[in-house]
Design an enzyme around this catalytic site. Structure first.
Site, PDB file in Angstrom:
ATOM      1  N   ARG A 248       0.261  14.787  12.435  1.00  0.00           N
ATOM      2  CA  ARG A 248       0.578  14.465  11.276  1.00  0.00           C
ATOM      3  C   ARG A 248       0.624  15.858  10.230  1.00  0.00           C
ATOM      4  O   ARG A 248       0.115  15.862   9.282  1.00  0.00           O
ATOM      5  CB  ARG A 248      -0.001  13.387  10.585  1.00  0.00           C
ATOM      6  CG  ARG A 248      -0.121  12.239  11.328  1.00  0.00           C
ATOM      7  CD  ARG A 248      -0.505  10.978  10.817  1.00  0.00           C
ATOM      8  NE  ARG A 248       0.179  10.306   9.831  1.00  0.00           N
ATOM      9  CZ  ARG A 248      -0.170   9.491   8.961  1.00  0.00           C
ATOM     10  NH1 ARG A 248      -1.384   8.741   9.397  1.00  0.00           N
ATOM     11  NH2 ARG A 248       0.666   8.895   8.119  1.00  0.00           N
TER      12      ARG A 248
ATOM     13  N   ASP B 270       4.809   1.153  11.964  1.00  0.00           N
ATOM     14  CA  ASP B 270       3.379   0.541  11.617  1.00  0.00           C
ATOM     15  C   ASP B 270       3.477  -1.066  12.164  1.00  0.00           C
ATOM     16  O   ASP B 270       2.254  -2.016  11.838  1.00  0.00           O
ATOM     17  CB  ASP B 270       3.726   0.567  10.045  1.00  0.00           C
ATOM     18  CG  ASP B 270       3.421   1.773   9.462  1.00  0.00           C
ATOM     19  OD1 ASP B 270       3.366   1.849   8.236  1.00  0.00           O
ATOM     20  OD2 ASP B 270       2.957   2.607  10.402  1.00  0.00           O
TER      21      ASP B 270
ATOM     22  N   ARG C 153      -8.548  -0.294   4.552  1.00  0.00           N
ATOM     23  CA  ARG C 153      -7.728   0.666   4.097  1.00  0.00           C
ATOM     24  C   ARG C 153      -6.592  -0.061   3.742  1.00  0.00           C
ATOM     25  O   ARG C 153      -5.865   0.339   2.568  1.00  0.00           O
ATOM     26  CB  ARG C 153      -7.397   1.777   5.013  1.00  0.00           C
ATOM     27  CG  ARG C 153      -8.660   2.408   5.519  1.00  0.00           C
ATOM     28  CD  ARG C 153      -8.132   3.827   6.146  1.00  0.00           C
ATOM     29  NE  ARG C 153      -7.257   4.423   5.216  1.00  0.00           N
ATOM     30  CZ  ARG C 153      -6.808   5.761   5.502  1.00  0.00           C
ATOM     31  NH1 ARG C 153      -7.349   6.303   6.838  1.00  0.00           N
ATOM     32  NH2 ARG C 153      -6.309   6.535   4.867  1.00  0.00           N
TER      33      ARG C 153
ATOM     34  N   CYS D   4      -5.287  12.978  12.056  1.00  0.00           N
ATOM     35  CA  CYS D   4      -5.801  11.604  11.906  1.00  0.00           C
ATOM     36  C   CYS D   4      -5.852  10.825  13.411  1.00  0.00           C
ATOM     37  O   CYS D   4      -5.110  11.580  14.180  1.00  0.00           O
ATOM     38  CB  CYS D   4      -5.001  10.848  10.908  1.00  0.00           C
ATOM     39  SG  CYS D   4      -3.716   9.774  11.276  1.00  0.00           S
TER      40      CYS D   4
ATOM     41  N   ILE E  35       7.654   7.689  16.939  1.00  0.00           N
ATOM     42  CA  ILE E  35       7.349   8.353  15.495  1.00  0.00           C
ATOM     43  C   ILE E  35       5.961   8.938  15.591  1.00  0.00           C
ATOM     44  O   ILE E  35       5.955  10.583  15.381  1.00  0.00           O
ATOM     45  CB  ILE E  35       7.102   7.448  14.393  1.00  0.00           C
ATOM     46  CG1 ILE E  35       8.478   6.482  14.292  1.00  0.00           C
ATOM     47  CG2 ILE E  35       6.876   8.076  13.131  1.00  0.00           C
ATOM     48  CD1 ILE E  35       9.764   7.103  13.866  1.00  0.00           C
TER      49      ILE E  35
ATOM     50  N   LYS F 220       0.928  -1.176  -0.287  1.00  0.00           N
ATOM     51  CA  LYS F 220      -0.010  -0.165   0.033  1.00  0.00           C
ATOM     52  C   LYS F 220       0.863   1.423  -0.182  1.00  0.00           C
ATOM     53  O   LYS F 220       0.632   2.049  -0.780  1.00  0.00           O
ATOM     54  CB  LYS F 220      -1.000   0.076   1.314  1.00  0.00           C
ATOM     55  CG  LYS F 220      -1.610   1.344   1.661  1.00  0.00           C
ATOM     56  CD  LYS F 220      -2.356   1.230   2.793  1.00  0.00           C
ATOM     57  CE  LYS F 220      -1.663   1.483   3.982  1.00  0.00           C
ATOM     58  NZ  LYS F 220      -1.443   2.965   4.337  1.00  0.00           N
ATOM     59  N   ASN F 221       1.982   1.189   0.812  1.00  0.00           N
ATOM     60  CA  ASN F 221       2.656   2.417   0.981  1.00  0.00           C
ATOM     61  C   ASN F 221       3.884   2.791  -0.060  1.00  0.00           C
ATOM     62  O   ASN F 221       4.189   3.804   0.133  1.00  0.00           O
ATOM     63  CB  ASN F 221       3.165   2.619   2.449  1.00  0.00           C
ATOM     64  CG  ASN F 221       2.319   2.708   3.772  1.00  0.00           C
ATOM     65  OD1 ASN F 221       1.108   3.224   3.157  1.00  0.00           O
ATOM     66  ND2 ASN F 221       2.601   2.400   4.761  1.00  0.00           N
TER      67      ASN F 221
HETATM   68  C1  EPZ Z   1       3.965   7.069   6.028  1.00  0.00           C
HETATM   69  O1  EPZ Z   1       3.530   8.032   6.640  1.00  0.00           O
HETATM   70  C2  EPZ Z   1       3.178   6.002   5.990  1.00  0.00           C
HETATM   71  N1  EPZ Z   1       2.049   6.207   5.095  1.00  0.00           N
HETATM   72  C3  EPZ Z   1       2.783   5.525   7.497  1.00  0.00           C
HETATM   73  O2  EPZ Z   1       1.964   4.355   7.482  1.00  0.00           O
HETATM   74  C4  EPZ Z   1       4.019   5.363   8.350  1.00  0.00           C
HETATM   75  O3  EPZ Z   1       3.540   5.127   9.487  1.00  0.00           O
HETATM   76  C5  EPZ Z   1       4.918   6.535   8.401  1.00  0.00           C
HETATM   77  O4  EPZ Z   1       5.109   6.728   7.025  1.00  0.00           O
HETATM   78  C6  EPZ Z   1       6.105   6.450   9.163  1.00  0.00           C
HETATM   79  O5  EPZ Z   1       6.984   5.366   8.770  1.00  0.00           O
HETATM   80  C7  EPZ Z   1       2.240   6.004   3.719  1.00  0.00           C
HETATM   81  O6  EPZ Z   1       3.371   5.840   3.447  1.00  0.00           O
HETATM   82  C8  EPZ Z   1       1.036   6.282   3.016  1.00  0.00           C
HETATM   83  P1  EPZ Z   1       6.096  10.709   7.956  1.00  0.00           P
HETATM   84  P2  EPZ Z   1       3.845   9.428   6.516  1.00  0.00           P
HETATM   85  O7  EPZ Z   1       5.971  11.942   7.179  1.00  0.00           O
HETATM   86  O8  EPZ Z   1       4.681   9.849   5.223  1.00  0.00           O
HETATM   87  C9  EPZ Z   1       6.061  14.126  11.338  1.00  0.00           C
HETATM   88  C10 EPZ Z   1       0.004   2.976   7.550  1.00  0.00           C
HETATM   89  O9  EPZ Z   1      -0.239   2.376   8.792  1.00  0.00           O
HETATM   90  N2  EPZ Z   1       5.953  15.087  10.304  1.00  0.00           N
HETATM   91  O10 EPZ Z   1       7.355   9.821   8.012  1.00  0.00           O
HETATM   92  O11 EPZ Z   1       2.774  10.793   6.714  1.00  0.00           O
HETATM   93  C11 EPZ Z   1       4.863  13.309  11.401  1.00  0.00           C
HETATM   94  O12 EPZ Z   1       3.774  14.058  12.214  1.00  0.00           O
HETATM   95  C12 EPZ Z   1       0.639   4.303   7.748  1.00  0.00           C
HETATM   96  O13 EPZ Z   1       0.331   2.222   6.580  1.00  0.00           O
HETATM   97  C13 EPZ Z   1       5.999  16.444  10.458  1.00  0.00           C
HETATM   98  O14 EPZ Z   1       6.087  16.704  11.938  1.00  0.00           O
HETATM   99  O15 EPZ Z   1       4.831   9.749   7.971  1.00  0.00           O
HETATM  100  C14 EPZ Z   1       5.338  11.952  12.284  1.00  0.00           C
HETATM  101  O16 EPZ Z   1       5.412  12.223  13.553  1.00  0.00           O
HETATM  102  C15 EPZ Z   1       0.445   5.033   9.107  1.00  0.00           C
HETATM  103  N3  EPZ Z   1       5.963  17.341   9.747  1.00  0.00           N
HETATM  104  C16 EPZ Z   1       6.810  11.793  11.832  1.00  0.00           C
HETATM  105  O17 EPZ Z   1       7.064  13.256  11.037  1.00  0.00           O
HETATM  106  C17 EPZ Z   1       5.951  16.686   8.063  1.00  0.00           C
HETATM  107  O18 EPZ Z   1       5.573  17.722   7.265  1.00  0.00           O
HETATM  108  C18 EPZ Z   1       6.924  10.889  10.534  1.00  0.00           C
HETATM  109  O19 EPZ Z   1       5.855  10.920   9.513  1.00  0.00           O
HETATM  110  C19 EPZ Z   1       5.709  15.289   7.995  1.00  0.00           C
HETATM  111  C20 EPZ Z   1       5.925  14.656   8.886  1.00  0.00           C
END
Ligand code: EPZ
Length: 417
Positions: A121, A304, A396, A116, A326, A22-23
């Site tokens: 996020r 995850d 999802r 969410c 995270i 998915k990701n």
């Molecule tokens: C991706 O989300 C995945 N989703 C998530 O999987 C996964 O948990 C996450 O990466 C971490 O590995 C998809 O790939 C579609 P991040 P993403 O940006 O990209 C903070 C699942 O269950 N952050 O790496 O949204 C954020 O709040 C889902 O399949 C900022 O502060 O994750 C978080 O604390 C859930 N500002 C941390 O960074 C930003 O602009 C990591 O988020 C972006 C992120």
């Protein structure tokens, strides 16, 4: 609404095959915006989030055929640059269209995703990166209004290694003038898969999968065919299913290297894992040993898999400490696991799990995608019956998980609520 009914206590045995990731698929679908024409994406899982991504692409003017396994995406007429709130709020990964629309059309209007269940996020790092490439970014009425005559390469250093931010900027920079360097980039395997399709399209990208990614912009990209990598989180979930039931299963179509951190922790817990001719065998112990985990960006222990691993620790011999580093609110499965008779206390981002001999089935409610998986795992390990409601969260990110688990001997069925 559907619910799952599980009669626990069965040791899982047999073989299961992992679907496409998915990701990886979500950003790969979005990347087709950069390559006008007919793109063919294969090994696509049948998931709600895939359907949502298709709706977003169609709302932008793409013509999409199929919704799983093989999906053809014709982006020739992607001329609308607005992704609306009703679509983005159902799936936050839709914000990834921002960079590609900016790169292709010089402007984009994309709804902010909103929070969410697992955390606020924000997308501030996405926006900061796009501004560094020369985009004019404005936030108005819950939308990001972005404009850029032509994006220009820049050095970008992420405060936090963000998966989505790295993907967003890799796509935007692919058509920018000059070189972009992403420092403290996320290293997840899904980022390597995205870089692979972009390179096939004609992009010039080095270092994907390391913490420094260099992108040299090119004039245009061409449509291609691409096979999505296997879903490492689905694979990890089946590994924990074997571990928690004391089962002995074989998993096909998975890449064990993508799960080193999980493998080491499962082995510490007494799980036997072998890999022969691309078939991974997972043999659970009579009772798992307690193991501590800290979630970290890849290659650390994946956030995850935290909820699923916590379910396993609920029946472990001893106490384990699980820290979630995270997301700020990714312990919502705890209150549901307590209903199975688990012994868990939470202090801030740390949960202490004292293993109990046996869980007992109960009616519980899914709250988010991976929490739903942890409730299924607890149900499989419980005696008597478990009912899980609100399983639309599960749909999802897991393709027919109840069918796949039933194929491994689980007594699990989906019924209309
Ligand atoms: C991706 O989300 C995945 N989703 C998530 O999987 C996964 O948990 C996450 O990466 C971490 O590995 C998809 O790939 C579609 P991040 P993403 O940006 O990209 C903070 C699942 O269950 N952050 O790496 O949204 C954020 O709040 C889902 O399949 C900022 O502060 O994750 C978080 O604390 C859930 N500002 C941390 O960074 C930003 O602009 C990591 O988020 C972006 C992120």
């Amino acid at each position: 609404m559907d619910k799952l009914i599980i009669k626990g206590g069965k040791k899982l045995t047999g073989e299961v095959s992992v679907s496409g990731s998915k990701n990886a698929a979500l950003p790969i679908f979005v990347s087709t915006i950069l390559a006008p024409g007919l793109n063919e994406i294969r090994n696509v899982p049948f998931l709600r989030d895939i359907n949502t991504t298709i709706k977003v692409l169609e709302s932008l003017g793409a013509v999409v055929e199929g919704n799983g396994n093989i999906v053809r995406i014709d982006t020739t007429h992607v001329n609308n640059v607005e992704a609306t709130y009703d679509l983005v709020k159902t799936m936050r990964a839709s914000v990834l269209v921002l960079g590609p629309l900016l790169a292709r059309h010089g402007r984009a209007r994309v709804s902010l995703p909103g929070g969410c269940a697992i955390g606020a996020r924000p997308i501030n790092l996405h926006l900061k990166g796009l501004a560094a490439l020369g985009a004019d970014i404005r936030l108005e009425h819950g939308y990001v209004e972005a404009k850029a005559k032509k994006l220009k390469g820049a050095r970008i250093n992420f405060d936090i290694s963000t998966v989505g931010g790295t993907e967003q900027l890799m796509m935007a920079a692919a058509l920018a003038t000059g070189e972009t360097v992403l420092e403290n980039a996320a290293r997840e395997p899904e980022i390597i898969d995205l870089a692979e399709i972009l390179i096939k399209m004609g992009a010039r990208i080095d270092g994907a999968g390391t913490d420094t990614v260099r992108i040299t912009g090119v004039k245009e990209l061409a449509p291609v065919a691409h096979d999505v990598m296997p879903d490492r989180i689905e694979a990890g979930t089946f590994m924990v299913a074997a571990a928690i039931t004391g089962g002995d299963i074989k998993i096909r179509n998975m890449n064990l290297e993508h799960l080193d951190a999980l493998v080491f922790k499962l082995q510490d817990a007494g799980v036997e894992i072998t890999n022969r001719d691309n078939v991974v065998r997972v043999k659970g112990p009579r009772r798992p040993k307690a193991v501590n985990i800290k979630t970290r960006p890849y290659p650390g222990f994946p956030t995850d898999m935290q909820a699923q691993f916590m379910a396993l620790m609920c029946v472990a011999d001893g106490a384990s400490v699980i820290s979630e580093n995270i997301f700020e609110n990714r312990f919502m499965h705890v209150s549901e696991l307590l209903r199975f008779g688990a012994d868990i206390t939470v202090e801030g981002n740390t949960a202490t799990v004292k293993g109990v001999k046996k869980l007992s089935g109960a009616p519980v409610m899914a709250t988010d995608l991976r929490a739903s998986a942890s409730l299924i795992l607890a149900g499989l390990a419980s005696d008597n019956t478990t009912e899980i409601s609100r399983i639309y969260h599960l749909d999802r990110g897991y393709e027919s998980i109840e069918k796949k688990l039933a194929g491994l001997g689980a007594d699990i069925q989906r019924v209309k609520e």
